[in-house]
Design a protein around this motif. Structure first.
Motif, short mmCIF file in Angstrom:
data_model
loop_
_atom_site.label_atom_id
_atom_site.label_comp_id
_atom_site.label_asym_id
_atom_site.label_seq_id
_atom_site.Cartn_x
_atom_site.Cartn_y
_atom_site.Cartn_z
N VAL A 1 0.84 -1.20 0.00
CA VAL A 1 0.00 0.00 0.00
C VAL A 1 0.87 1.25 0.00
CG1 VAL A 1 -1.64 1.35 1.37
CG2 VAL A 1 -1.98 -1.11 1.09
N LEU A 2 1.90 1.26 0.82
CA LEU A 2 2.77 2.43 0.90
C LEU A 2 3.55 2.65 -0.39
CD1 LEU A 2 3.96 2.01 4.58
CD2 LEU A 2 2.58 3.90 3.67
N ARG A 3 3.92 1.57 -1.06
CA ARG A 3 4.57 1.74 -2.36
C ARG A 3 3.62 2.42 -3.36
NH1 ARG A 3 9.09 -0.13 -4.97
NH2 ARG A 3 9.64 -1.53 -3.26
N ARG A 4 2.36 2.00 -3.36
CA ARG A 4 1.38 2.64 -4.25
C ARG A 4 1.18 4.10 -3.86
NH1 ARG A 4 -0.81 -2.71 -4.19
NH2 ARG A 4 -2.12 -2.33 -2.39
N ALA A 5 1.17 4.38 -2.56
CA ALA A 5 1.01 5.76 -2.10
C ALA A 5 2.20 6.62 -2.55
CB ALA A 5 0.87 5.80 -0.58
N TRP A 6 3.39 6.08 -2.41
CA TRP A 6 4.61 6.79 -2.84
C TRP A 6 4.55 7.11 -4.32
CZ3 TRP A 6 9.27 4.02 -4.98
CH2 TRP A 6 10.38 4.88 -5.10
N ARG A 7 4.19 6.11 -5.13
CA ARG A 7 4.08 6.34 -6.57
C ARG A 7 3.01 7.36 -6.90
NH1 ARG A 7 4.10 -0.02 -8.29
NH2 ARG A 7 6.33 -0.27 -8.69
N SER A 8 1.97 7.42 -6.08
CA SER A 8 0.85 8.32 -6.38
C SER A 8 1.11 9.75 -5.94
CB SER A 8 -0.43 7.82 -5.71
OG SER A 8 -0.45 8.13 -4.34
N GLY A 9 2.19 9.99 -5.18
CA GLY A 9 2.53 11.34 -4.78
C GLY A 9 2.25 11.68 -3.34
N VAL A 10 1.80 10.71 -2.53
CA VAL A 10 1.70 10.95 -1.09
C VAL A 10 3.12 11.07 -0.54
CG1 VAL A 10 0.93 10.03 1.13
CG2 VAL A 10 -0.46 9.65 -0.92
N VAL A 11 3.40 12.13 0.22
CA VAL A 11 4.73 12.31 0.79
C VAL A 11 4.92 11.32 1.93
CG1 VAL A 11 6.29 13.89 2.00
CG2 VAL A 11 4.84 14.74 0.13
N LEU A 12 5.95 10.48 1.84
CA LEU A 12 6.27 9.53 2.90
C LEU A 12 7.38 10.11 3.76
CD1 LEU A 12 6.30 6.18 0.87
CD2 LEU A 12 4.36 7.34 1.98
N SER A 13 7.19 10.06 5.07
CA SER A 13 8.15 10.67 5.96
C SER A 13 8.15 9.93 7.30
CB SER A 13 7.80 12.15 6.17
OG SER A 13 8.84 12.84 6.82
N GLY A 14 9.06 10.34 8.17
CA GLY A 14 9.12 9.73 9.48
C GLY A 14 10.47 9.92 10.12
N VAL A 15 10.59 9.42 11.35
CA VAL A 15 11.78 9.61 12.15
C VAL A 15 12.34 8.26 12.58
CG1 VAL A 15 10.31 9.92 14.21
CG2 VAL A 15 12.69 10.69 14.26
N SER A 16 13.66 8.12 12.52
CA SER A 16 14.37 6.95 13.03
C SER A 16 13.89 5.69 12.32
CB SER A 16 14.20 6.87 14.55
OG SER A 16 15.11 5.98 15.13
N ALA A 17 13.19 4.77 13.00
CA ALA A 17 12.63 3.61 12.30
C ALA A 17 11.76 4.05 11.13
CB ALA A 17 11.81 2.75 13.26
N GLY A 18 11.08 5.19 11.29
CA GLY A 18 10.24 5.75 10.24
C GLY A 18 11.03 6.40 9.12
N SER A 19 12.36 6.41 9.26
CA SER A 19 13.27 6.83 8.19
C SER A 19 13.91 5.62 7.54
CB SER A 19 14.34 7.76 8.77
OG SER A 19 15.31 8.11 7.82
N ILE A 20 14.48 4.73 8.37
CA ILE A 20 15.19 3.55 7.85
C ILE A 20 14.28 2.71 6.96
CG2 ILE A 20 16.35 1.41 8.51
CD1 ILE A 20 17.13 2.79 11.14
N CYS A 21 12.99 2.64 7.31
CA CYS A 21 12.08 1.73 6.61
C CYS A 21 12.02 1.97 5.11
CB CYS A 21 10.68 1.81 7.20
SG CYS A 21 9.88 3.43 7.07
N TRP A 22 12.25 3.20 4.64
CA TRP A 22 12.12 3.51 3.22
C TRP A 22 13.34 3.08 2.42
CZ3 TRP A 22 7.34 4.19 3.72
CH2 TRP A 22 6.79 5.02 4.69
N PHE A 23 14.44 2.76 3.08
CA PHE A 23 15.70 2.45 2.42
C PHE A 23 15.87 0.93 2.32
CE2 PHE A 23 16.03 6.66 4.15
CZ PHE A 23 16.89 7.36 3.31
N ARG A 24 17.05 0.51 1.87
CA ARG A 24 17.36 -0.93 1.85
C ARG A 24 17.65 -1.45 3.25
NH1 ARG A 24 21.16 -2.07 -3.48
NH2 ARG A 24 19.57 -1.57 -5.05
#
Length: 254
Positions: A128-151
């Motif tokens: 769901v979050l991948r679809r949101a990212w592609r659709s233009g919803v800004v994904l953000s967060g702190v610490s774990a909420g940062s690492i999660c978007w990376f490898r």
């Protein structure tokens, strides 16, 4: 593995991520307030003419109700419409995907990134979050909420001793180092993991700093705290080389 992303999206915005080691501060009338990085995530969404819609995701701290309540108060003070997404003991929304796609910003709280990833995958929230990212919803967060978007990155999810995590969502094809200045074990571990190839090139943030990505390209470092930095750690041979990136100072929230 990363997917190519479209240049235009459902929201009319390029896929955007703001990965941070900050965003929250102690409040005056409220326990917690949104600091400049959360406000910048909203600015990146380009919303105007109505109240911004922000989703708060507290999976990494087990959907702690007390913190969700504090975040709701912070949103009220900031003038945002907040939707909490809770997965414990079951999803609190009938249509999770519809709710996520309706947001301007998704803000993910810190905590255990390993637990966050496991729970998201059980519920299909990663897709769901991948679809949101592609659709233009800004994904953000702190610490774990940062690492999660990376490898991957470095984490204390498994105990007090920092360990590598390499199975994050991979929307961004880099590693991520958070709390780079405040946790003395993070920098040497990042260097070792990049040097031996456990992590790819890794983008790191001091506390109070965020990294802005359009698609998968890093376009800017920003900070809510003066004197802090961002860092690019790359591999040369079997060693890691670090380059400091000076972030742009964000205005304090009004």
């Amino acid at each position: 593995m990363t997917d190519p992303t479209p240049s235009t999206a459902r929201h009319g915005r390029e896929p955007t991520i703001l990965a941070t080691s900050g965003g929250l501060r102690a409040g005056g009338r409220t326990t917690v307030m949104f600091d400049a990085l959360v406000h910048h995530a909203v600015d990146l969404s380009g919303v105007h003419g109505r109240r911004p819609r922000v989703m708060y995701v507290g999976t990494a701290i087990g959907d702690a109700e007390h913190f969700a309540a504090r975040t709701a108060e912070a949103a009220r003070v900031a003038g945002f419409d907040l939707t909490p997404l809770q997965l414990f003991p079951m999803p609190n929304l009938d249509d999770v995907e519809g709710a996520v796609l309706d947001q301007d910003v998704v803000w993910v709280m810190g905590g255990s990134v390993a637990n966050l990833l496991a729970v998201w995958r059980v519920h299909g929230l990663d897709r769901v979050l991948r679809r949101a990212w592609r659709s233009g919803v800004v994904l953000s967060g702190v610490s774990a909420g940062s690492i999660c978007w990376f490898r991957g990155g470095t984490t204390d999810s498994f105990g007090p001793e920092l360990r590598p995590l390499t199975n994050a969502l991979g929307f961004l094809p880099y590693g991520n180092g958070v709390h780079y200045d405040s946790d003395p074990g993070r920098r040497p571990l990042v260097h070792r993991l990049v040097g031996d190839g456990t992590l790819p090139d890794t983008h790191c943030t001091d506390d109070g700093v965020g990294l802005v990505y359009r698609g998968t390209e890093l376009v800017e470092a920003v900070t809510e705290t003066p004197g802090k930095g961002a860092y690019l750690v790359t591999r040369e041979g079997d060693k890691a080389v670090e380059e400091r990136v000076e972030p742009r100072r964000l205005p304090a929230p009004g």
